[in-house]
Design an enzyme around this catalytic site. Structure first.
Site, mmCIF file in Angstrom:
data_model
loop_
_atom_site.group_PDB
_atom_site.id
_atom_site.type_symbol
_atom_site.label_atom_id
_atom_site.label_comp_id
_atom_site.label_asym_id
_atom_site.label_seq_id
_atom_site.Cartn_x
_atom_site.Cartn_y
_atom_site.Cartn_z
ATOM 1 N N ASP A 1 51.198 46.415 39.772
ATOM 2 C CA ASP A 1 50.267 46.796 39.464
ATOM 3 C C ASP A 1 48.995 46.056 38.423
ATOM 4 O OD1 ASP A 1 48.007 48.322 38.461
ATOM 5 O OD2 ASP A 1 49.154 50.253 37.994
ATOM 6 N N TYR B 1 31.400 51.115 37.484
ATOM 7 C CA TYR B 1 31.731 50.239 38.411
ATOM 8 C C TYR B 1 31.047 48.451 37.627
ATOM 9 C CZ TYR B 1 32.396 47.348 42.582
ATOM 10 O OH TYR B 1 32.929 45.969 43.688
ATOM 11 N N LYS C 1 32.242 44.982 35.804
ATOM 12 C CA LYS C 1 31.961 43.708 37.440
ATOM 13 C C LYS C 1 31.291 43.237 36.341
ATOM 14 C CE LYS C 1 34.752 44.295 40.742
ATOM 15 N NZ LYS C 1 35.581 44.090 41.400
HETATM 16 P P1 NAD Z 1 40.204 47.261 49.609
HETATM 17 O O1 NAD Z 1 40.588 48.687 49.187
HETATM 18 O O2 NAD Z 1 40.187 47.728 51.229
HETATM 19 O O3 NAD Z 1 41.294 46.138 48.987
HETATM 20 C C1 NAD Z 1 41.717 46.401 47.431
HETATM 21 C C2 NAD Z 1 43.063 46.209 47.474
HETATM 22 O O4 NAD Z 1 43.600 46.070 45.785
HETATM 23 C C3 NAD Z 1 44.314 47.853 47.756
HETATM 24 O O5 NAD Z 1 45.096 46.817 49.074
HETATM 25 C C4 NAD Z 1 44.297 48.217 46.616
HETATM 26 O O6 NAD Z 1 45.807 48.959 47.437
HETATM 27 C C5 NAD Z 1 44.637 46.901 45.739
HETATM 28 N N1 NAD Z 1 44.484 47.807 44.428
HETATM 29 C C6 NAD Z 1 43.683 48.361 43.798
HETATM 30 N N2 NAD Z 1 44.636 48.552 43.226
HETATM 31 C C7 NAD Z 1 45.371 47.601 42.148
HETATM 32 C C8 NAD Z 1 46.105 47.419 41.273
HETATM 33 N N3 NAD Z 1 46.094 47.920 40.394
HETATM 34 N N4 NAD Z 1 46.589 46.262 41.522
HETATM 35 C C9 NAD Z 1 47.304 46.111 42.611
HETATM 36 N N5 NAD Z 1 46.109 46.126 43.313
HETATM 37 C C10 NAD Z 1 45.400 46.677 43.443
HETATM 38 O O7 NAD Z 1 38.859 46.184 48.723
HETATM 39 P P2 NAD Z 1 38.588 45.495 49.312
HETATM 40 O O8 NAD Z 1 36.304 46.315 49.639
HETATM 41 O O9 NAD Z 1 38.405 44.271 50.003
HETATM 42 O O10 NAD Z 1 37.901 45.414 47.124
HETATM 43 C C11 NAD Z 1 37.827 43.697 47.258
HETATM 44 C C12 NAD Z 1 38.009 43.589 45.651
HETATM 45 O O11 NAD Z 1 36.100 43.091 46.202
HETATM 46 C C13 NAD Z 1 37.359 43.942 44.868
HETATM 47 O O12 NAD Z 1 37.385 44.043 43.593
HETATM 48 C C14 NAD Z 1 35.827 44.923 44.736
HETATM 49 O O13 NAD Z 1 35.651 45.302 43.413
HETATM 50 C C15 NAD Z 1 34.998 43.830 45.837
HETATM 51 N N6 NAD Z 1 34.123 44.263 46.141
HETATM 52 C C16 NAD Z 1 34.131 44.763 47.411
HETATM 53 C C17 NAD Z 1 33.054 44.693 48.004
HETATM 54 C C18 NAD Z 1 33.236 45.609 49.507
HETATM 55 O O14 NAD Z 1 32.090 45.728 50.302
HETATM 56 N N7 NAD Z 1 33.850 45.845 50.242
HETATM 57 C C19 NAD Z 1 32.076 44.517 47.208
HETATM 58 C C20 NAD Z 1 31.902 43.934 46.759
HETATM 59 C C21 NAD Z 1 32.619 43.503 45.889
#
Ligand code: NAD
Length: 252
Positions: A62, A155, A159
């Site tokens: 975590d 958020y 960010k």
């Molecule tokens: P996702 O939910 O598919 O993957 C995120 C992963 O992080 C999950 O497996 C979750 O279990 C893990 N996680 C959550 N909290 C955690 C913690 N405290 N410690 C360890 N692991 C943890 O989401 P994603 O879209 O792949 O997100 C990845 C990154 O991309 C994030 O930082 C998100 O803010 C960023 N992001 C995503 C998007 C989008 O559209 N998907 C756009 C901009 C930014």
């Protein structure tokens, strides 16, 4: 990227059990790295690591918990003895609510994971990079890291903070051979919204002028490819860059 670009190198990816992080772990392994696959969800971390094979170490961690982060880097050290690349990627969404409707509980949780978590893992990994004489960090920020109309206040603030961390680490450790850059993904096909996102209708409506400008949705692999480039020697003079990866969304 050629398969031997990261030969002998170790990449640690947080949030590697799903979405962008999973694609990053797979991409770094394909480029020759051994990969620490970190996720708060043990089963997800294992699933990603299984898809990679012997070059991957799944670790349940975590990022918002300092003791858990200490265990994470200890596991990486015990197994691989080094960390060359850190992808601070784990993150969670807020509810897209307007500031007036955002609870302190949501604020605290989102800031704790997205911002404090990024700081904690960075702080824990930097000593490896200093000892090794260099390294590369790639942070996953968001369009919400540079604009105000792409998500809720928690958020958005978190960010923007990740962008600040990126620039501060880039500046403070440039002379140590450590680079730190960030990608700003546009909407990407991942699990972050959940199956039935509990988003605030009024907040979502207020965000439409920006969200509605988006023309397409990316695949996680399109984010991972840029992270691999930024971490590679091909980007050896790129430091402190904040790189939109959004198909042109932010250009509008
Ligand atoms: P996702 O939910 O598919 O993957 C995120 C992963 O992080 C999950 O497996 C979750 O279990 C893990 N996680 C959550 N909290 C955690 C913690 N405290 N410690 C360890 N692991 C943890 O989401 P994603 O879209 O792949 O997100 C990845 C990154 O991309 C994030 O930082 C998100 O803010 C960023 N992001 C995503 C998007 C989008 O559209 N998907 C756009 C901009 C930014």
């Amino acid at each position: 990227m050629s398969t031997d670009t990261f030969e002998g190198r170790v990449a640690l990816v947080t949030g590697a059990g799903s979405g962008i992080g999973r694609a990053m772990a797979v991409a770094f392994a394909a480029a020759g790295a051994r990969v620490v696959v970190a996720d708060i969800e043990t089963a997800r971390a294992k699933e990603t690591a299984d898809s990679i094979g012997a070059a991957a170490l799944p670790v349940a961690a975590d990022i918002s918990d300092e003791a858990s982060v200490a265990e994470l880097v200890r596991a990486a050290d015990d197994t691989f003895g080094r960390i060359d690349v850190l992808c601070n990627n784990a993150g969670i969404m807020d509810t897209m609510a307007r500031p007036v409707d955002t609870s302190v509980e949501v604020w605290d949780r989102v800031l704790r994971v997205n911002l404090t978590g990024t700081f904690l893992v960075t702080k824990a990994v930097l000593p490896f990079m200093l000892r090794q004489g260099g390294g590369s960090i790639v942070n996953t920020a968001s369009e919400a890291g540079i604009r105000g109309g792409a998500a809720g206040i928690a958020y958005t603030a978190s960010k923007h903070g990740v962008v600040g961390i990126t620039r501060n680490v880039a500046w403070m450790h440039a002379k140590d051979g450590i680079r730190c850059n960030a990608i700003l993904p546009g909407p990407t096909m991942t699990g972050i919204g959940g199956d039935a996102p509990n988003w605030d209708a009024e907040g979502l409506a207020a965000l439409q002028p920006i969200l509605g400008l988006n023309q397409s949705i990316a695949q996680p692999e399109q984010m991972a490819a840029v992270a691999v480039f930024l971490a590679s020697e091909a980007a050896s003079f790129v430091n402190g860059a904040i790189v939109p990866v959004d198909g042109g969304w932010s250009a509008g």
